[in-house]
Design a protein around this motif. Structure first.
Motif, short mmCIF file in Angstrom:
data_model
loop_
_atom_site.label_atom_id
_atom_site.label_comp_id
_atom_site.label_asym_id
_atom_site.label_seq_id
_atom_site.Cartn_x
_atom_site.Cartn_y
_atom_site.Cartn_z
N THR A 33 0.86 -1.20 0.00
CA THR A 33 0.00 0.00 0.00
C THR A 33 0.89 1.24 0.00
O THR A 33 1.12 1.87 1.03
CB THR A 33 -0.91 0.02 1.25
OG1 THR A 33 -0.06 -0.17 2.38
CG2 THR A 33 -1.94 -1.07 1.18
N TRP A 34 1.40 1.56 -1.15
CA TRP A 34 2.26 2.75 -1.31
C TRP A 34 1.93 3.35 -2.65
O TRP A 34 1.76 2.63 -3.63
CB TRP A 34 3.74 2.34 -1.22
CG TRP A 34 4.67 3.50 -1.31
CD1 TRP A 34 5.43 3.89 -2.37
CD2 TRP A 34 4.93 4.47 -0.28
NE1 TRP A 34 6.15 5.01 -2.08
CE2 TRP A 34 5.85 5.40 -0.80
CE3 TRP A 34 4.45 4.64 1.03
CZ2 TRP A 34 6.32 6.48 -0.06
CZ3 TRP A 34 4.93 5.73 1.76
CH2 TRP A 34 5.85 6.63 1.22
N ASP A 35 1.83 4.70 -2.70
CA ASP A 35 1.34 5.32 -3.93
C ASP A 35 2.42 5.63 -4.94
O ASP A 35 2.57 6.76 -5.38
CB ASP A 35 0.58 6.62 -3.58
CG ASP A 35 -0.74 6.32 -2.91
OD1 ASP A 35 -1.39 5.36 -3.33
OD2 ASP A 35 -1.09 7.02 -1.95
N SER A 36 3.23 4.63 -5.29
CA SER A 36 4.19 4.87 -6.38
C SER A 36 3.67 4.13 -7.62
O SER A 36 2.68 3.41 -7.56
CB SER A 36 5.59 4.40 -6.00
OG SER A 36 5.68 3.01 -6.05
N TYR A 178 5.14 13.10 -0.15
CA TYR A 178 4.37 12.29 -1.11
C TYR A 178 5.11 12.10 -2.42
O TYR A 178 5.04 11.06 -3.05
CB TYR A 178 3.01 12.93 -1.38
CG TYR A 178 2.03 12.80 -0.26
CD1 TYR A 178 1.88 11.60 0.43
CD2 TYR A 178 1.22 13.88 0.11
CE1 TYR A 178 0.96 11.48 1.46
CE2 TYR A 178 0.29 13.76 1.14
CZ TYR A 178 0.17 12.55 1.81
OH TYR A 178 -0.74 12.43 2.81
N ARG A 220 -6.25 13.70 1.47
CA ARG A 220 -5.60 12.60 0.76
C ARG A 220 -4.34 13.07 0.03
O ARG A 220 -4.14 14.26 -0.17
CB ARG A 220 -6.60 11.95 -0.22
CG ARG A 220 -7.68 11.20 0.54
CD ARG A 220 -8.53 10.34 -0.35
NE ARG A 220 -7.76 9.42 -1.19
CZ ARG A 220 -7.12 8.35 -0.75
NH1 ARG A 220 -7.12 8.05 0.53
NH2 ARG A 220 -6.45 7.58 -1.58
N ARG A 223 0.22 15.36 -5.41
CA ARG A 223 1.39 15.20 -6.27
C ARG A 223 1.74 16.57 -6.83
O ARG A 223 0.83 17.37 -7.11
CB ARG A 223 1.09 14.26 -7.46
CG ARG A 223 1.03 12.78 -7.11
CD ARG A 223 2.45 12.25 -6.96
NE ARG A 223 2.52 10.82 -6.72
CZ ARG A 223 2.34 10.25 -5.54
NH1 ARG A 223 2.03 10.98 -4.49
NH2 ARG A 223 2.47 8.95 -5.39
N GLY A 267 -8.93 7.53 -5.71
CA GLY A 267 -7.59 7.10 -6.14
C GLY A 267 -6.67 8.29 -6.31
O GLY A 267 -7.08 9.34 -6.82
N VAL A 268 -5.42 8.15 -5.90
CA VAL A 268 -4.43 9.23 -6.05
C VAL A 268 -4.09 9.38 -7.53
O VAL A 268 -3.83 8.40 -8.22
CB VAL A 268 -3.15 8.90 -5.25
CG1 VAL A 268 -2.09 9.95 -5.46
CG2 VAL A 268 -3.50 8.75 -3.78
N LEU A 270 -1.73 10.07 -10.46
CA LEU A 270 -0.30 10.13 -10.79
C LEU A 270 -0.15 10.93 -12.09
O LEU A 270 -0.66 10.51 -13.13
CB LEU A 270 0.26 8.71 -10.99
CG LEU A 270 0.06 7.71 -9.85
CD1 LEU A 270 0.61 6.35 -10.26
CD2 LEU A 270 0.74 8.17 -8.57
N LYS A 285 -4.74 5.82 -9.39
CA LYS A 285 -4.56 4.46 -8.89
C LYS A 285 -5.94 3.87 -8.59
O LYS A 285 -6.74 4.47 -7.88
CB LYS A 285 -3.71 4.48 -7.62
CG LYS A 285 -2.25 4.39 -7.93
CD LYS A 285 -1.52 3.67 -6.83
CE LYS A 285 -0.33 2.90 -7.36
NZ LYS A 285 0.36 2.14 -6.36
#
Length: 473
Positions: A33-36, A178, A220, A223, A267-268, A270, A285
């Motif tokens: 669970t990491w937003d990369s 982030y 949340r 970026r 969702g984040v 990107l 995501k």
């Protein structure tokens, strides 16, 4: 009269997923669970972070190795904790860096034809973070300069050539970072932090050049990325949890130049930015779509172009650098979308009728050569990216070869047909021969690596046999 429809050469960009046999199948994509993005791509390889028991690993596949990937396919597996982020070096297509939960950054050198056996020995291990390392990004123009950011709220800039931490930015971020992004020539970085602030930092002077608190009101993740003109584009959430896209002028960060509200998904987003065409692609995501926008100098600055929609949600996304695209097909972007069990390339194309090289779609782009050495950059020098033309990658169609007729066709009308055909044959032949030479080179390299493998296995068998015979005695 204002035009009803804004003119843009990217208005009709359309996305298309490749056929099933051109996907990379049976890959256990990481569940961390990491937003990369979990995926990094360059003109030779695609690297994907995967599930691994007892540590962290990622796959490195040559681009042509499509289809089902065997479970025993070799991996890069030197980390003792899950891998959180990977990034290919822009100046060497065989060097990749990875950051992990084990608090280390490792730099790997991948063999030219890809991995034959699993790799657990990195070229260099960079130790300096006290918590997990979630962000890795190479300097765009200086050789061997690597930035890493960890959950210890520190940013460290390394000289990979010597393995030293040259700059440590400690007290600038009170909370989790982030993301971090370099500007075009690598003189500044911009960061998005959990305290809802966007910061523009001069890393060598260790000063904050510009800062905006509460760039997005929502809680949340955000970026922030640099655009080629020096402005900063951010994605985040409003107080009502609506996803937002905002543009900021770094000279005056009081108010955004523009804010676009999109939808209420969680969702984040990107962002992937193409400095040559000024198009930004937003991949959420867990979304099943990619939205894309064109950024211009005049208000309202950010113009929605279109959405590429598919059925499956994306776990992560890789973005191909410009020099890895197919210029013959007017391809302006290629994404590598991660599903739960596969990686699917998606091609973005501008429809054009002409078969000629499209200069307006492919201005000179950043090439693989660094503008500076690491030492020069740390001493304070800056260098813009060294640009290359993509025209060399353009292969004209066979019917275009009629132009290379040396004699005047109208001189003798009787032999017109034969003259017309022979130069075409002559001039059309070099293209396939160059291609076949390249193919032959590839095959020879493959044979050589197989021979090496066989001989190493033979040596291993001999030593094992010797050991066995000693045991028998």
């Amino acid at each position: 009269m204002r035009r009803v429809v804004r003119q843009s050469k990217f208005r009709h960009v359309f996305g298309q997923a490749v056929k099933n046999d051109q996907c990379y199948d049976d890959i256990r994509v990481s569940r961390v669970t990491w937003d990369s993005a979990f995926c990094a791509v360059n003109p030779k390889f695609v690297a994907i972070i995967i599930e691994a028991s007892g540590g962290g690993a990622f796959l490195v596949l040559p681009l042509h190795k499509t289809g089902r990937i065997d479970k025993s396919y070799p991996t890069v597996c030197g980390h003792t904790g899950p891998v959180l982020d990977i990034d290919w070096c822009p100046h060497n297509d065989q060097v990749i860096a990875s950051g992990s939960e084990d608090c280390t950054v490792m730099v790997w050198q991948i063999p030219e034809n890809g991995l034959v056996t699993s790799m657990s020995e990195p070229v260099v291990v960079l130790e300096g973070h006290s918590k997990r390392v979630g962000i890795i990004t190479w300097h765009p123009t200086a050789r061997n300069v690597l930035l890493s950011a960890g959950c210890d709220n520190q940013i460290i800039i390394w000289n990979v050539g010597t393995g030293e931490a040259m700059i440590t930015l400690e007290d600038m971020h009170p909370d989790v970072i982030y993301n971090v992004c370099w500007n075009r020539n690598g003189s500044l970085i911009c960061t998005a932090c959990k305290d809802k602030s966007i910061r523009v930092i001069d890393p060598r002077k260790e000063t904050i050049v510009a800062e905006k608190e509460k760039a997005h009101e929502g809680a949340r993740p955000m970026r922030a990325i640099f655009l080629s003109d020096g402005n900063v584009l951010t994605t985040g959430f409003s107080r009502m949890s609506e996803r937002q896209l905002a543009l900021w002028n770094t000279q005056n960060m009081e108010e955004p130049m523009t804010v676009n509200e999109m939808d209420t998904s969680n969702g984040v987003l990107l962002p992937f930015y193409d400095p040559d065409t000024n198009v930004v692609y937003l991949c959420g995501k867990g979304d099943s779509s990619i939205r894309y926008f064109e950024i211009t100098d005049e208000a309202p600055y950010v113009h929605f172009l279109n959405t590429f929609a598919s059925k499956e949600p994306q776990r992560g996304m890789g973005y191909m650098p410009k020099r890895g695209l197919d210029v013959n097909k007017c391809e302006i972007a290629r994404f590598f979308k991660l599903h739960e069990r596969k990686c699917e390339p998606i091609v973005m194309t501008v429809p054009r009728k002409s078969d000629l090289f499209q200069d307006d779609l492919y201005p000179d782009t950043a090439g693989p050569d660094p503008a500076l050495e690491a030492e020069e950059w740390f001493e304070g020098k800056n260098g813009d990216p060294i640009l290359i033309s993509l025209k060399n990658g353009y292969v004209p169609g066979k019917n275009r070869e009629f132009k290379v007729v040396k004699k005047n066709i109208l001189d003798n009308k009787v032999t017109k047909n034969t003259e017309n055909s022979s130069p075409a044959n002559k001039s059309a032949s070099p293209t396939p021969s160059i291609k076949s030479e390249a193919k032959l080179d590839e095959i020879l390299k493959e044979i050589k690596s197989l021979k090496d493998l066989v001989s190493s296995q033979e040596r291993r068998i001999i030593t094992l046999e010797e050991q066995m015979s000693k045991l028998a005695l």
